[in-house]
Write a protein that holds these residues in place. Structure first.
Motif, PDB file in Angstrom:
ATOM      1  N   MET A   1       0.843  -1.187   0.000  1.00 41.76           N
ATOM      2  CA  MET A   1       0.000   0.000   0.000  1.00 41.76           C
ATOM      3  C   MET A   1       0.881   1.241   0.000  1.00 41.76           C
ATOM      4  N   ALA A   2       0.513   2.226  -0.780  1.00 41.09           N
ATOM      5  CA  ALA A   2       1.290   3.461  -0.872  1.00 41.09           C
ATOM      6  C   ALA A   2       1.111   4.283   0.400  1.00 41.09           C
ATOM      7  N   SER A   3       2.142   5.051   0.720  1.00 42.30           N
ATOM      8  CA  SER A   3       2.063   5.880   1.919  1.00 42.30           C
ATOM      9  C   SER A   3       1.084   7.032   1.682  1.00 42.30           C
ATOM     10  N   MET A   4       0.564   7.554   2.775  1.00 47.10           N
ATOM     11  CA  MET A   4      -0.438   8.606   2.697  1.00 47.10           C
ATOM     12  C   MET A   4       0.263   9.962   2.699  1.00 47.10           C
ATOM     13  N   THR A   5       0.565  10.455   1.522  1.00 43.94           N
ATOM     14  CA  THR A   5       1.173  11.777   1.367  1.00 43.94           C
ATOM     15  C   THR A   5       0.061  12.823   1.404  1.00 43.94           C
ATOM     16  N   PRO A   6       0.405  14.090   1.586  1.00 40.56           N
ATOM     17  CA  PRO A   6      -0.641  15.114   1.584  1.00 40.56           C
ATOM     18  C   PRO A   6      -1.441  15.142   0.279  1.00 40.56           C
ATOM     19  N   SER A   7      -0.775  14.951  -0.858  1.00 39.92           N
ATOM     20  CA  SER A   7      -1.514  14.983  -2.123  1.00 39.92           C
ATOM     21  C   SER A   7      -2.445  13.780  -2.242  1.00 39.92           C
ATOM     22  N   ARG A   8      -1.996  12.619  -1.779  1.00 45.58           N
ATOM     23  CA  ARG A   8      -2.847  11.423  -1.821  1.00 45.58           C
ATOM     24  C   ARG A   8      -4.032  11.571  -0.863  1.00 45.58           C
ATOM     25  N   ALA A   9      -3.797  12.124   0.319  1.00 46.80           N
ATOM     26  CA  ALA A   9      -4.882  12.342   1.278  1.00 46.80           C
ATOM     27  C   ALA A   9      -5.905  13.321   0.723  1.00 46.80           C
ATOM     28  N   LEU A  10      -5.421  14.370   0.069  1.00 48.19           N
ATOM     29  CA  LEU A  10      -6.328  15.348  -0.517  1.00 48.19           C
ATOM     30  C   LEU A  10      -7.125  14.745  -1.666  1.00 48.19           C
ATOM     31  N   LEU A  11      -6.486  13.914  -2.479  1.00 44.75           N
ATOM     32  CA  LEU A  11      -7.180  13.236  -3.572  1.00 44.75           C
ATOM     33  C   LEU A  11      -8.267  12.307  -3.022  1.00 44.75           C
TER      34      LEU A  11
END
Length: 166
Positions: A1-11
């Protein structure tokens, strides 16, 4: 599973909100007029949500990039200022060795002095830190022990005060 970066969290957040808008539009359309109205309301609300999330996401990512750049610059400058403090303190240890006069060679003292002066002269060092370091180095060059200790205390306080601000 990919880490939860700010851009991924926002998406993930904006996608979830768009889906909720589409589902809400479908429910409201079903209550108001049946399946065809529900389909139209779901598509309309989903399209509105997708367009809104696109705009919000672009603005938020621009703010994230600016904040990340500022944090990096601040961290770099803080590290440089602490480096100045460390090297001036190392020079102080060469000027006033704890192990007696034979504890440090002249070459080592000159090397520590050169490094301390070079670190204090870097452009990234804030003016207040540079000024406090210059005072400490001048007193160390004159081998004024009491004055140098006070100047080093002022330098440490200046570095701490410079980066203790929120």
């Amino acid at each position: 599973m990919a880490s939860m970066t700010p851009s991924r969290a926002l998406l993930t957040l904006t996608t979830g909100l768009t889906c909720l808008l589409a589902a809400g539009g479908a429910l409201i359309g079903m209550l108001l007029g049946g399946a065809l109205v529900a389909l139209g309301a779901a598509v309309g609300a989903g399209a509105f949500g997708a367009a809104g999330s696109f705009v919000v996401r672009r603005r938020a990512m621009a703010h994230f990039a600016v904040a990340q750049r500022q944090a990096g610059q601040r961290g770099y400058a803080e590290g440089i200022a602490h480096g100045v403090l460390i090297h001036v303190t190392a020079y102080e240890a060469a000027v006033f060795p704890r192990t007696g006069p034979a504890g440090v060679t002249d070459e080592e003292r000159v090397a520590r002095r050169t490094i301390a002066y070079r670190m204090a002269a870097l452009d990234e060092v804030p003016h207040s830190v540079r000024e406090a370091a210059a005072n400490a180095l001048a007193l160390l060059d004159r081998t004024d022990r009491e004055g140098a200790e006070e100047a080093l205390t002022r330098l440490a306080a200046t570095v701490r005060r410079e980066y203790a601000r929120p």
